[in-house]
Design a protein around this motif. Sequence first.
Motif, PDB file in Angstrom:
ATOM      1  N   THR A  10       1.112  -1.650  -0.435  1.00 34.36           N
ATOM      2  CA  THR A  10      -0.255   0.113   0.425  1.00 34.36           C
ATOM      3  C   THR A  10       1.196   1.061   0.120  1.00 34.36           C
ATOM      4  O   THR A  10       0.609   2.233  -0.971  1.00 34.36           O
ATOM      5  N   MET A  11       2.047   0.997   1.062  1.00 37.34           N
ATOM      6  CA  MET A  11       2.659   2.656   1.220  1.00 37.34           C
ATOM      7  C   MET A  11       4.432   1.623   0.579  1.00 37.34           C
ATOM      8  O   MET A  11       4.726   0.752   1.226  1.00 37.34           O
ATOM      9  N   ILE A  12       4.683   2.567  -0.096  1.00 44.42           N
ATOM     10  CA  ILE A  12       6.449   2.748  -0.187  1.00 44.42           C
ATOM     11  C   ILE A  12       7.199   3.343   0.078  1.00 44.42           C
ATOM     12  O   ILE A  12       7.375   5.073  -0.211  1.00 44.42           O
ATOM     13  N   MET A  13       8.412   2.977   1.025  1.00 41.89           N
ATOM     14  CA  MET A  13       9.144   3.900   1.519  1.00 41.89           C
ATOM     15  C   MET A  13      10.548   4.076   0.319  1.00 41.89           C
ATOM     16  O   MET A  13      11.130   3.606   0.101  1.00 41.89           O
ATOM     17  N   LEU A  14      10.326   5.520  -0.447  1.00 44.10           N
ATOM     18  CA  LEU A  14      11.170   5.431  -1.434  1.00 44.10           C
ATOM     19  C   LEU A  14      12.479   6.498  -1.651  1.00 44.10           C
ATOM     20  O   LEU A  14      12.216   6.659  -0.225  1.00 44.10           O
ATOM     21  N   ASP A  15      14.187   6.292  -2.056  1.00 46.71           N
ATOM     22  CA  ASP A  15      14.656   7.367  -1.854  1.00 46.71           C
ATOM     23  C   ASP A  15      14.158   8.121  -2.571  1.00 46.71           C
ATOM     24  O   ASP A  15      13.591   7.800  -3.656  1.00 46.71           O
ATOM     25  N   THR A  16      14.492   9.708  -2.434  1.00 51.41           N
ATOM     26  CA  THR A  16      13.608  10.687  -3.132  1.00 51.41           C
ATOM     27  C   THR A  16      14.011  10.413  -4.652  1.00 51.41           C
ATOM     28  O   THR A  16      13.001  10.366  -5.048  1.00 51.41           O
ATOM     29  N   GLY A  17      14.837   9.988  -5.259  1.00 50.11           N
ATOM     30  CA  GLY A  17      15.272   9.862  -6.669  1.00 50.11           C
ATOM     31  C   GLY A  17      14.769   9.195  -7.299  1.00 50.11           C
ATOM     32  O   GLY A  17      14.409   8.853  -9.150  1.00 50.11           O
ATOM     33  N   ASP A  18      13.714   8.798  -6.712  1.00 49.18           N
ATOM     34  CA  ASP A  18      13.105   7.268  -7.094  1.00 49.18           C
ATOM     35  C   ASP A  18      11.623   7.511  -7.302  1.00 49.18           C
ATOM     36  O   ASP A  18      11.543   7.123  -8.132  1.00 49.18           O
ATOM     37  N   VAL A  19      11.732   8.498  -6.907  1.00 44.92           N
ATOM     38  CA  VAL A  19       9.523   8.781  -6.786  1.00 44.92           C
ATOM     39  C   VAL A  19       9.267   8.686  -8.367  1.00 44.92           C
ATOM     40  O   VAL A  19       8.031   8.185  -9.074  1.00 44.92           O
ATOM     41  N   ALA A  20       9.735   9.893  -8.996  1.00 48.85           N
ATOM     42  CA  ALA A  20       9.345  10.381 -10.160  1.00 48.85           C
ATOM     43  C   ALA A  20       9.677   9.031 -11.103  1.00 48.85           C
ATOM     44  O   ALA A  20       8.694   8.604 -12.249  1.00 48.85           O
ATOM     45  N   LYS A  21       9.668   7.470 -11.063  1.00 43.82           N
ATOM     46  CA  LYS A  21      10.255   6.855 -11.530  1.00 43.82           C
ATOM     47  C   LYS A  21       8.816   5.831 -10.560  1.00 43.82           C
ATOM     48  O   LYS A  21       8.630   4.848 -12.437  1.00 43.82           O
ATOM     49  N   PHE A  22       7.648   5.793 -10.131  1.00 49.23           N
ATOM     50  CA  PHE A  22       6.772   5.605  -9.799  1.00 49.23           C
ATOM     51  C   PHE A  22       5.298   6.722 -10.103  1.00 49.23           C
ATOM     52  O   PHE A  22       4.069   6.571  -9.561  1.00 49.23           O
ATOM     53  N   LYS A  23       5.508   7.427 -11.120  1.00 49.57           N
ATOM     54  CA  LYS A  23       4.165   8.798 -10.568  1.00 49.57           C
ATOM     55  C   LYS A  23       2.942   7.508 -11.533  1.00 49.57           C
ATOM     56  O   LYS A  23       2.154   8.357 -10.955  1.00 49.57           O
ATOM     57  N   ASP A  24       3.223   7.559 -12.535  1.00 47.37           N
ATOM     58  CA  ASP A  24       1.936   7.135 -12.639  1.00 47.37           C
ATOM     59  C   ASP A  24       1.499   5.578 -11.824  1.00 47.37           C
ATOM     60  O   ASP A  24       0.554   5.141 -12.254  1.00 47.37           O
ATOM     61  N   LYS A  50      14.373  10.639   2.855  1.00 41.63           N
ATOM     62  CA  LYS A  50      13.170   9.857   2.850  1.00 41.63           C
ATOM     63  C   LYS A  50      11.662   9.024   2.118  1.00 41.63           C
ATOM     64  O   LYS A  50      10.949  10.413   3.150  1.00 41.63           O
ATOM     65  N   ARG A  51      11.189   9.031   1.211  1.00 44.17           N
ATOM     66  CA  ARG A  51       9.954   9.593   1.516  1.00 44.17           C
ATOM     67  C   ARG A  51       8.975   8.561   1.525  1.00 44.17           C
ATOM     68  O   ARG A  51       8.776   7.123   0.836  1.00 44.17           O
ATOM     69  N   ILE A  52       7.611   8.579   1.256  1.00 40.69           N
ATOM     70  CA  ILE A  52       7.238   7.421   1.417  1.00 40.69           C
ATOM     71  C   ILE A  52       6.055   8.294   0.320  1.00 40.69           C
ATOM     72  O   ILE A  52       5.131   8.405   0.264  1.00 40.69           O
ATOM     73  N   VAL A  53       5.478   7.222  -0.322  1.00 46.65           N
ATOM     74  CA  VAL A  53       4.613   7.066  -1.549  1.00 46.65           C
ATOM     75  C   VAL A  53       3.501   6.022  -0.901  1.00 46.65           C
ATOM     76  O   VAL A  53       3.200   5.296  -0.676  1.00 46.65           O
ATOM     77  N   VAL A  54       2.253   6.355  -2.146  1.00 48.22           N
ATOM     78  CA  VAL A  54       0.976   5.569  -2.084  1.00 48.22           C
ATOM     79  C   VAL A  54       0.375   4.932  -2.822  1.00 48.22           C
ATOM     80  O   VAL A  54       0.097   6.102  -4.347  1.00 48.22           O
ATOM     81  N   ASP A  55       0.631   3.720  -3.036  1.00 47.78           N
ATOM     82  CA  ASP A  55       0.069   3.137  -4.182  1.00 47.78           C
ATOM     83  C   ASP A  55      -1.405   3.643  -5.069  1.00 47.78           C
ATOM     84  O   ASP A  55      -2.445   3.136  -4.113  1.00 47.78           O
TER      85      ASP A  55
END
Length: 440
Positions: A100-114, A328-333
């Motif tokens: 549901t949530m992923i803790m990413l390095d900052t530079g990886d967030v854009a790769k999952f944007k969609d 570190k960033r958390i994103v939501v699927d």
Amino acid sequence: MNWFKRLSWTALTVSLAASLAACGSSDSKSGASASPASGSGKVKITLLNSKGEIQTQLEDAAKSFHEDNPDITLEIQLVPAGSSPFEKASTLYASGNPPTMIMLDTGDVAKFKDRILDLTDEKWNKDAIANALDLTSFDGKNYAFPLAVEGYGFIYNKAVVDKAVGGTFDPSTITTTTALEELFKKVEASGKKALIISPMDWSLGAHYLPLAYAGQSKDTAQVNKFVASLKAGSVDLSANKVFNGLMDTFDVMMKYNMDKASPLSTTYEKGPEVLGKGQVGLWFMGNWAWPQLSGFDTANKQYGFLPVPVSNNPDDYGNTQISAAVSKRIVVDKQKSTPEQQAAAKKFLDWIVYQQKGQDFLVNKANIVPAFKNITLPAPDPLGKSIQDYLAKGKVQPSMSDLPADHWAKVGASMQKYLSKAGDRATLAKEIQDYWKTVK
């Protein structure tokens, strides 16, 4: 700023669920699609953790969050040692079962944007510190929760430098390369070694050298323009003032390095040991090193950060700023998680920022410097306190958190060559420029 975590921390191999019995679910532990039957009113969510050193603290936080929200069960999964969060998350997406949530390095967030939720309308966006959302905002929309601020520079042992200066050391006096060398001399004269350089490629390539990029200007747009020029092959580093100033400082560091006879043989673990035991005065590293450092110092525990000077003009940018940024960033699927799971994930992020127990987890339990102005708890460790002090004074140079994934390995190897005197500065500059020409 967290590549090294995968190298220096021993990861747990089994993910533990928080209060699974409370929801009576036997669903798969693997991803966001695992949730209790529709209509049960209970929701199970998952978080992929890429900060292995806070796995236990996150599991405890999940239990505490469940106590406050009995209908939500949060399971903490762990990125395996040696894997990147990008690699692990990509594998889970490929299997059709992402967290549901992923803790990413900052530079990886854009790769999952969609694949992730737009979080722009969440309340915490307005409480984030300056620049915290810049690198995860695209087309005016923010896609990530800023979890942790990490900073780095010269960590100094206060007891050692106090003795060296014959009184109470004032860190604000070190604003030039010359002043730094004078401090080194005083530490050596007191009978201690001045400095230890950790020669790992991630330290040299992901932390030290990027100061030459970030130090080009206070204006982020100008820094981005400089990096674009590097990619275009139009930068001559050998004539660049900031690069040469930074390497002048590195030359001084090499001169006083306690392991200069064999500079590449030093391990990461030696740094916190010799600094913590008071055998050396300074160590170039970041606040992530506190758990190891504190283990070697059972009495003093007084430390702080010094900036890395890039010139002998105290007014030059970088001479009074430490490097810090959200690491570190958390994103939501949004691809596989249900609306109920997405809402539960947002509630967890709000819990961290606005609930006392959430703030206590972040600051006191996980030893994280928060990226939110409303969280006023003082850091429990001296390195975190030092970063908070620099933040409060506006003395922070944004770290380069979105460098290419292979930057630290490729350019770090060139820095190692320079450290061991297997290559001169002209060779180093050329190898850095050649690397950037390969970046698409």
